[in-house]
Design a protein around this motif. Sequence first.
Motif, PDB file in Angstrom:
ATOM      1  N   PHE A   4       0.850  -1.177   0.000  1.00 52.14           N
ATOM      2  CA  PHE A   4       0.000   0.000   0.000  1.00 52.14           C
ATOM      3  C   PHE A   4       0.886   1.227   0.000  1.00 52.14           C
ATOM      4  O   PHE A   4       1.954   1.239   0.610  1.00 52.14           O
ATOM      5  N   GLY A   5       0.441   2.269  -0.665  1.00 50.02           N
ATOM      6  CA  GLY A   5       1.231   3.491  -0.688  1.00 50.02           C
ATOM      7  C   GLY A   5       0.352   4.707  -0.801  1.00 50.02           C
ATOM      8  O   GLY A   5      -0.810   4.612  -1.172  1.00 50.02           O
ATOM      9  N   GLY A   6       0.891   5.834  -0.504  1.00 48.48           N
ATOM     10  CA  GLY A   6       0.138   7.080  -0.589  1.00 48.48           C
ATOM     11  C   GLY A   6       0.016   7.551  -2.014  1.00 48.48           C
ATOM     12  O   GLY A   6       0.714   7.108  -2.909  1.00 48.48           O
ATOM     13  N   SER A   7      -0.882   8.471  -2.263  1.00 50.75           N
ATOM     14  CA  SER A   7      -1.066   9.016  -3.599  1.00 50.75           C
ATOM     15  C   SER A   7      -1.750  10.367  -3.472  1.00 50.75           C
ATOM     16  O   SER A   7      -2.110  10.805  -2.383  1.00 50.75           O
ATOM     17  N   ASP A   8      -1.892  11.044  -4.602  1.00 55.53           N
ATOM     18  CA  ASP A   8      -2.610  12.309  -4.594  1.00 55.53           C
ATOM     19  C   ASP A   8      -4.045  12.093  -4.148  1.00 55.53           C
ATOM     20  O   ASP A   8      -4.578  10.992  -4.223  1.00 55.53           O
ATOM     21  N   ASP A   9      -4.679  13.160  -3.712  1.00 52.99           N
ATOM     22  CA  ASP A   9      -6.042  13.038  -3.205  1.00 52.99           C
ATOM     23  C   ASP A   9      -7.052  12.787  -4.309  1.00 52.99           C
ATOM     24  O   ASP A   9      -8.116  12.233  -4.063  1.00 52.99           O
ATOM     25  N   ARG A  10      -6.738  13.205  -5.533  1.00 51.30           N
ATOM     26  CA  ARG A  10      -7.702  13.056  -6.626  1.00 51.30           C
ATOM     27  C   ARG A  10      -7.049  12.448  -7.860  1.00 51.30           C
ATOM     28  O   ARG A  10      -5.833  12.552  -8.043  1.00 51.30           O
ATOM     29  N   GLN A  11      -7.878  11.816  -8.684  1.00 48.51           N
ATOM     30  CA  GLN A  11      -7.386  11.157  -9.889  1.00 48.51           C
ATOM     31  C   GLN A  11      -8.358  11.420 -11.035  1.00 48.51           C
ATOM     32  O   GLN A  11      -9.576  11.279 -10.874  1.00 48.51           O
ATOM     33  N   ALA A  12      -7.827  11.819 -12.193  1.00 43.88           N
ATOM     34  CA  ALA A  12      -8.666  12.061 -13.365  1.00 43.88           C
ATOM     35  C   ALA A  12      -9.111  10.725 -13.955  1.00 43.88           C
ATOM     36  O   ALA A  12      -8.306   9.803 -14.128  1.00 43.88           O
ATOM     37  N   PHE A  13     -10.405  10.600 -14.279  1.00 46.30           N
ATOM     38  CA  PHE A  13     -10.926   9.390 -14.902  1.00 46.30           C
ATOM     39  C   PHE A  13     -12.339   9.664 -15.409  1.00 46.30           C
ATOM     40  O   PHE A  13     -12.922  10.708 -15.110  1.00 46.30           O
ATOM     41  N   GLN A  14     -12.873   8.708 -16.195  1.00 45.77           N
ATOM     42  CA  GLN A  14     -14.269   8.792 -16.611  1.00 45.77           C
ATOM     43  C   GLN A  14     -15.070   7.794 -15.801  1.00 45.77           C
ATOM     44  O   GLN A  14     -14.791   6.592 -15.814  1.00 45.77           O
ATOM     45  N   CYS A  15     -16.075   8.289 -15.105  1.00 51.97           N
ATOM     46  CA  CYS A  15     -16.941   7.429 -14.298  1.00 51.97           C
ATOM     47  C   CYS A  15     -17.899   6.688 -15.227  1.00 51.97           C
ATOM     48  O   CYS A  15     -18.668   7.302 -15.964  1.00 51.97           O
ATOM     49  N   LEU A  16     -17.874   5.354 -15.185  1.00 45.64           N
ATOM     50  CA  LEU A  16     -18.770   4.566 -16.018  1.00 45.64           C
ATOM     51  C   LEU A  16     -20.150   4.406 -15.395  1.00 45.64           C
ATOM     52  O   LEU A  16     -21.052   3.862 -16.016  1.00 45.64           O
ATOM     53  N   HIS A  17     -20.316   4.870 -14.162  1.00 44.10           N
ATOM     54  CA  HIS A  17     -21.653   4.890 -13.573  1.00 44.10           C
ATOM     55  C   HIS A  17     -22.504   5.981 -14.211  1.00 44.10           C
ATOM     56  O   HIS A  17     -23.672   5.759 -14.541  1.00 44.10           O
ATOM     57  N   CYS A  18     -21.928   7.181 -14.363  1.00 41.95           N
ATOM     58  CA  CYS A  18     -22.707   8.318 -14.868  1.00 41.95           C
ATOM     59  C   CYS A  18     -22.139   8.908 -16.154  1.00 41.95           C
ATOM     60  O   CYS A  18     -22.768   9.787 -16.755  1.00 41.95           O
ATOM     61  N   GLY A  19     -20.950   8.467 -16.591  1.00 43.69           N
ATOM     62  CA  GLY A  19     -20.363   8.946 -17.838  1.00 43.69           C
ATOM     63  C   GLY A  19     -19.593  10.240 -17.731  1.00 43.69           C
ATOM     64  O   GLY A  19     -19.104  10.758 -18.737  1.00 43.69           O
TER      65      GLY A  19
END
Length: 224
Positions: A4-19
Amino acid sequence: MSSFGGSDDRQAFQCLHCGTHTHGKIAVSTYFTEKDEPGTYHVRYQLVQCSACGDYSLLVADYLGSWYDDTDPYDNGTPVYPAAPKSMDRTVPKSVRDCFLEARVCLKAKAYTASAIMCRKTLEALVVSRDAKKSDLAKSLAELKRKGDIDERLYQWCDALRLAGNKAVHETEEAPSPVDVRDMNDLVEAIIDYIYVFQAKYEAFKKRREEQAEKDTSTPVPTA
């Protein structure tokens, strides 16, 4: 090995739940799997919450290597949960495909009543494409069964979908449940696959078998 490791608080992606294309909030810690040498990671897993709809997605990112000139040696990641919907087979008529894809878009947008109605409209397009159109959808489905395009079980599925679609059209006090609408989409997709995809595959398979059988019987048997 894993870590396990730390990472930035946010990540860019496309949500496939809502698009939505978004910068989702990373939930819990980032999880890595190691390659050959300890500390050399080749896959990164992140559970990310969509900032638009609030649902969670699991992203898997490939390690780009130490040569990658950036602060983050991984790509943005590909959503593996929820799974991306499969594309419609090109043998499905455009009218049927368009109606069903709209039902799926409505489902993704959580427009459940609209999705249920589009599932019913997909059945309407289906019976027209199979030359089974009658005065109403109930009679059309019965004609589809009479023609042999669907068996008794699929007829029951179609009729249940018809009734659910009717309720979505006329019921003003209560919207269809998300679970019911997801099931409606799955059932419509299964019916489409059966009629346009699997039946065609079976016919092609049967034809090849018959042709091979004819070749086998026409091949002279060698004599000693």
